[in-house]
Design an enzyme around this catalytic site. Sequence first.
Site, short mmCIF file in Angstrom:
data_model
loop_
_atom_site.label_atom_id
_atom_site.label_comp_id
_atom_site.label_asym_id
_atom_site.label_seq_id
_atom_site.Cartn_x
_atom_site.Cartn_y
_atom_site.Cartn_z
N SER A 105 16.05 13.85 47.14
CA SER A 105 17.10 13.05 46.51
C SER A 105 16.55 11.76 45.91
O SER A 105 15.71 11.08 46.51
CB SER A 105 18.17 12.67 47.52
N GLY A 106 17.08 11.41 44.74
CA GLY A 106 16.69 10.17 44.09
C GLY A 106 15.43 10.27 43.28
O GLY A 106 15.12 9.38 42.48
N GLY A 142 15.52 15.79 51.02
CA GLY A 142 14.43 14.82 51.05
C GLY A 142 13.91 14.48 49.67
O GLY A 142 13.16 13.52 49.51
N HIS A 196 23.84 8.31 46.56
CA HIS A 196 24.24 8.90 47.84
C HIS A 196 23.24 8.61 48.95
O HIS A 196 23.58 8.72 50.13
CB HIS A 196 24.49 10.41 47.70
N ASP A 228 25.82 9.45 40.39
CA ASP A 228 24.94 9.37 41.56
C ASP A 228 23.62 8.67 41.20
O ASP A 228 22.55 9.26 41.23
CB ASP A 228 24.67 10.78 42.10
#
Length: 318
Positions: free
Chosen positions: A221-222, A219, A76, A126
Amino acid sequence: MAHRVIITALVLLALTLKGTRAQLDVCGMAPLNNRIVGGEDAAAGTWPWQVSIHHRGRHFCGGSLINRQWVLTAAHCFQGAGDSTTGLVVYLGRETQQSFNPNEVSRAVARIVNHPDYNDTPNNNDVCLLQLSAAVTFTDYIRPVCLAAAASSFPAGTGTWVTGWGTISSGVPLPAPQRLQEVMVPVVSNRDCRTTYSTLTSNMICAGLTDGGKDSCQGDSGGPMVYKDGPRWVQAGVVSFGIGCALADTPGVYARVSEYQNWIRGQISTSQPGFVAATGNSNATTIGVPSIFSSVVSCSVPLLFLLLPVLFSLFLFA
């Protein structure tokens, strides 16, 4: 001719196995990490696989180094980017977003590989791979993480660590920390997690505290969700989404890494990441561990932010 084909195949197999073995020799080993419990700020070198992904000079997502030239992150983060890598830079060995980082190196992004079945509703699959423009040299501050293999299991209560530079309040405005943050949160079973997220799939794993107060946020994410398996750190999840941040009875949701072993191997032709069949410890404790997120949730969180799942990134390509 047939003998030549067989010999060539055996050589290729040997090289593949050698690359996989090489990653298993180094992945998940963090010489500067003696973490049992820790402070909010992560010491330099504690999480040597953590990366900061920037677009045009701004941090917007995290990720994890999985071999010398590939990073695992969230799909995403790159929706709307297409194949464009313009303005993308990955920082490795970074401790702080604002001061000098003596152990840091940076790489441009050569290629974005989003999972082909990523679906933003309900944020399924994701995961994303970034190929760096050039390989990095492993140091005590830059090392790959091991990845949870398909046979891995993480029962409810397993203690995992989440790291990132995401915001530490879900109020407005959304402040971001200067230094890399860390938090320990227990796994929540998918059955219990579905009471909050009815569209949860088997490709997801949840973690959080019943009382809230500890979580990933915008912030992050991932970024990696990791578990200590013997001497190695193994990545169990990729920070994906949640309802608000650190709310009571509202765990965060992560992409379950073990579901993507075949896909990841299919994208990386050489120097395969190290996959480990990890078994979580449901007796792990999280008592007394400081938080990546403020222990007091701001009362100014917008109602919409509380009620709707929010992808944990501050910036999306648009």
